[in-house]
Design an enzyme around this catalytic site. Structure first.
Site, PDB file in Angstrom:
ATOM      1  N   ALA A  68       0.840  -1.199   0.000  1.00 63.10           N
ATOM      2  CA  ALA A  68       0.000   0.000   0.000  1.00 63.10           C
ATOM      3  C   ALA A  68       0.875   1.248   0.000  1.00 63.10           C
ATOM      4  O   ALA A  68       2.014   1.222   0.475  1.00 63.10           O
ATOM      5  CB  ALA A  68      -0.915   0.005   1.228  1.00 63.10           C
ATOM      6  N   ASP A  69       0.324   2.312  -0.536  1.00 65.38           N
ATOM      7  CA  ASP A  69       1.007   3.602  -0.527  1.00 65.38           C
ATOM      8  C   ASP A  69      -0.041   4.696  -0.425  1.00 65.38           C
ATOM      9  O   ASP A  69      -1.064   4.645  -1.107  1.00 65.38           O
ATOM     10  CB  ASP A  69       1.831   3.795  -1.800  1.00 65.38           C
ATOM     11  CG  ASP A  69       2.639   5.083  -1.769  1.00 65.38           C
ATOM     12  OD1 ASP A  69       3.393   5.291  -0.789  1.00 65.38           O
ATOM     13  OD2 ASP A  69       2.511   5.902  -2.698  1.00 65.38           O
ATOM     14  N   THR A  70       0.219   5.667   0.441  1.00 60.58           N
ATOM     15  CA  THR A  70      -0.721   6.766   0.658  1.00 60.58           C
ATOM     16  C   THR A  70      -0.025   8.104   0.446  1.00 60.58           C
ATOM     17  O   THR A  70       1.085   8.312   0.929  1.00 60.58           O
ATOM     18  CB  THR A  70      -1.291   6.716   2.092  1.00 60.58           C
ATOM     19  OG1 THR A  70      -1.930   5.457   2.295  1.00 60.58           O
ATOM     20  CG2 THR A  70      -2.293   7.832   2.340  1.00 60.58           C
TER      21      THR A  70
END
Length: 191
Positions: A68-70
């Site tokens: 995941a990447d935010t």
């Protein structure tokens, strides 16, 4: 149940996976996140999530890897984790001035079936206008350095939020409903 690997050392993401009852192993993906501007933020966070999941998957012979990447988009500026406290201060001040968009890319690598699934979530946040004193006091209690946008919506930073439009868990760093759909494609049913 097949082995689940979270390609992240994020305590918030780990807590969310435990919250929905998943047993997993967290590993550092050892990937430098791309921060080059792109026409669409979704492309950036999906690419970073894929890079993390694929890098971690190389270290396992079986299982399912979640990456995941935010990032936060304020106007046309992409904001990730702050470089230092001064950067965190400027970031939080900027974010409290106008609505921002939080994007999280998710990638699921099914090692056993050699399949990859990815998607993203977008949430709009409206914050109250913060004073310099409020920001400094917040930083005395919460370290902003490991948080995209320099604040935690699930902790003390929650008092800065007027309202959100979209997935709350996306702002924490892992949109759970979207993740459950991707895991189902990899033959892992959360229920």
């Amino acid at each position: 149940m097949r082995k689940i690997i979270l390609a992240s050392r994020s305590k918030a993401r780990q807590k969310l996976l435990r919250q929905i009852g998943l047993k997993f192993q967290a590993v550092n993906p050892h990937v430098k996140e791309d921060s080059a501007p792109r026409p669409d933020c979704a492309d950036l966070v999906i690419a970073n999530a894929l890079a993390k999941a694929k890098a971690a998957a190389k270290r396992f012979s079986s299982g399912v890897v979640i990456g995941a990447d935010t990032v936060v988009l304020a106007g046309k500026k992409i904001i990730g984790k702050p470089k230092n406290m001064s950067d965190a201060f400027k970031t939080l001040k900027l974010l409290s001035r106008a609505p921002q968009l939080v994007y999280t890319g998710i990638a699921v690598v099914d090692i056993d079936h050699k399949k990859i699934f990815s998607d993203f979530e977008r949430t709009k946040i409206y914050m109250y206008r913060l004073t310099d004193k409020q920001i400094r006091n917040y930083f005395k209690k919460v370290s902003p350095l490991d948080k995209a946008g320099s604040f935690d919506i699930q902790g003390l930073g929650s008092i800065f939020i007027d309202r959100i439009e979209g997935c709350f868990y996306n702002v924490v760093g892992l949109p759970l409903a979207k993740l459950a759909k991707l895991l189902k494609k990899a033959q892992i049913d959360v229920f």
